[in-house]
Design a protein around this motif. Sequence first.
Motif, PDB file in Angstrom:
ATOM      1  N   ASN A 130      19.669  82.145 -11.556  1.00 23.97           N
ATOM      2  CA  ASN A 130      18.665  83.034 -11.672  1.00 23.97           C
ATOM      3  C   ASN A 130      19.334  84.393 -11.769  1.00 23.97           C
ATOM      4  O   ASN A 130      20.318  84.592 -11.564  1.00 23.97           O
ATOM      5  N   SER A 224      19.797  90.683  -3.224  1.00 25.27           N
ATOM      6  CA  SER A 224      19.376  89.657  -4.034  1.00 25.27           C
ATOM      7  C   SER A 224      20.472  89.499  -5.128  1.00 25.27           C
ATOM      8  O   SER A 224      20.562  90.398  -6.020  1.00 25.27           O
ATOM      9  N   LEU A 227      22.533  83.788  -8.782  1.00 22.77           N
ATOM     10  CA  LEU A 227      23.271  82.543  -8.341  1.00 22.77           C
ATOM     11  C   LEU A 227      23.578  81.656  -9.350  1.00 22.77           C
ATOM     12  O   LEU A 227      22.443  81.632 -10.371  1.00 22.77           O
ATOM     13  N   TRP A 229      23.901  77.281 -10.008  1.00 24.74           N
ATOM     14  CA  TRP A 229      23.857  75.859  -9.363  1.00 24.74           C
ATOM     15  C   TRP A 229      24.318  74.991 -10.472  1.00 24.74           C
ATOM     16  O   TRP A 229      23.835  74.611 -11.254  1.00 24.74           O
ATOM     17  N   TYR A 252      16.607  74.268  -5.001  1.00 23.87           N
ATOM     18  CA  TYR A 252      17.628  75.239  -5.159  1.00 23.87           C
ATOM     19  C   TYR A 252      17.330  76.604  -4.272  1.00 23.87           C
ATOM     20  O   TYR A 252      16.434  77.098  -4.647  1.00 23.87           O
ATOM     21  N   TYR A 253      18.125  76.980  -3.176  1.00 24.76           N
ATOM     22  CA  TYR A 253      17.651  77.863  -2.567  1.00 24.76           C
ATOM     23  C   TYR A 253      18.441  79.125  -2.580  1.00 24.76           C
ATOM     24  O   TYR A 253      19.604  79.199  -2.711  1.00 24.76           O
ATOM     25  N   ASN A 254      17.688  80.309  -2.856  1.00 25.72           N
ATOM     26  CA  ASN A 254      18.458  81.802  -2.839  1.00 25.72           C
ATOM     27  C   ASN A 254      18.161  82.250  -1.510  1.00 25.72           C
ATOM     28  O   ASN A 254      16.892  82.329  -1.200  1.00 25.72           O
ATOM     29  N   THR A 257      15.345  84.923  -0.741  1.00 28.08           N
ATOM     30  CA  THR A 257      13.867  84.555  -0.545  1.00 28.08           C
ATOM     31  C   THR A 257      13.443  84.230   0.799  1.00 28.08           C
ATOM     32  O   THR A 257      12.106  84.135   1.087  1.00 28.08           O
ATOM     33  N   ALA A 263      14.278  79.733  -5.625  1.00 26.36           N
ATOM     34  CA  ALA A 263      15.313  80.108  -6.203  1.00 26.36           C
ATOM     35  C   ALA A 263      15.250  81.691  -6.753  1.00 26.36           C
ATOM     36  O   ALA A 263      16.247  82.451  -6.859  1.00 26.36           O
ATOM     37  N   THR A 264      14.057  82.285  -6.784  1.00 24.02           N
ATOM     38  CA  THR A 264      13.710  83.488  -7.146  1.00 24.02           C
ATOM     39  C   THR A 264      12.507  83.821  -6.243  1.00 24.02           C
ATOM     40  O   THR A 264      11.818  82.994  -5.588  1.00 24.02           O
TER      41      THR A 264
END
Length: 384
Positions: A130, A224, A227, A229, A252-254, A257, A263-264
Amino acid sequence: MSLTDARPETATPTTGTAMRDVSGEPAATPQPWAPLKVARAEIEAEIERLAAAPRPANGRRGSRIVHPSAVAPGLGLAPGVAVTIEVLNPGEETAPLRENAHRVEIGIRGRGRIEVADTAIDLAHLDVANLPSMQPFRFRNDGTDVWARLSYSNAPLLEKLGVHYAEDLPVSWRPSPDDAPAAATQDSEKVAYTRATAPDVAIGTQGARLRGYEFLVDIEVVESRALHWPWAEVAPHLSREAGDGKRTIMAYYNPATQRRQGATHSFFVTASAMPAGRPPRPRGRGHRHSSVAINYHFAGSGVSTVDGVDIAWEAGDLLLSAPGWLEHAHYEGPDGLAVYTVQDHPLHIGMESLVWQEKMGGPVLALGSEAGQTGYVGPREAGA
C-alpha cells in the motif's frame, strides 16, 4: 513544486443559482454499473504496448482501465476506483511524486523496488503493497524483465470531488527518516491554542459535545505507513489441498485503518485460494453489498454469476465482479482458483454506507453501524 510554493487557483463565482424541486420524490435506489471483464490477453497486450512505447519524461508508463459507464471527471473501472496497468522496463524509474490519493499495488509481472517515505519495498510477483496518501514515492525496475503492476487508487473519487492533488518532487529525492509520518507534538507553553487547551463541552445528556476549532485543524495523528505483504509469506496461510483445514480467504490488514479493516483507508484486499479437488459449489442465489469488488484471478478458472449472467474467467483475467448492489456468486472450476479481491469497504464503513444482504430476501444490514454477520461462514466454505 512544494505545497508552500503552490498558488491558489483563481475561480470565477458562478451566477444563476438553480433550484430543483424534490418534493415527494421516491426513495433513492442504487444505480449499479454492469460487470466488466478485462481478459488476460488484453492486459498482456497493453503491457507490451506500454513497454514498447517511448519513455515518458516522468517515466510513468500506465493505462487506466475505464468502464464504459464512467464519465469525467473521475474515470475508473468502478465508481471512485481506478485500476491502472503500470509498466517499467529494466533500468527505468519514475520521477518521484506525492498525492492525496492512496494506492494498492499488486505485482503481476517481473519485480522492482518501491521507494516510499522513509523505506523501500522490493515487490515481487503477486506481492501486495500500500502507498499512503501524501507520502513521497517512486518506482524503479532493478530486474531484468518488464515490471508490471495493477495499481488501485481512489483518485477517481477525488477527481469527482475536484480535490485530487499531486505534486512532482525533485528527481534527487530519496527515502529518508525526514519523510516518515510522525505524530505532531505540541508545546502548550509556546502555543496559545492547542487541543490540550481547547474547550470541549458536553451538550445535553446523550453524548453530544461542543469543541474548539483546534480539534479540526490539528487532528490527532494516526501513523500510516507503507506496508508490504509478500506472497511467499501469505501463501502458506491459505488452503493448498482439499481438506487441509486452512482458510480459503484472508484479509490484508493495515492497523492504521483500525475498525475499517482495510489495507488502505478506502480499500481492503483479500487473497482467496480454493485448491483443486474440492466438491463443486451448488448453484444458488448470491449476495450483494454497496461496496464494489474487483477480482484479479491469478490461478485456476471458474464462473461468476452477476445479476443473473454467467461470466467465465481464468488466470490472468481482471473482473469487476460485484458492482455496487448487484447480486453475485462465484464458482471455482475443477482446477480451483487463486484471486485477489479489492473492495472499497473501508470507505463505506467510514461513511456509514456499507449495506450488506447476505441472503437475498433476508435482512439488509449496515455493517459497522449495527451487529453484522456473527458466526459467519463464507458461502464457498459452507457449500451453500
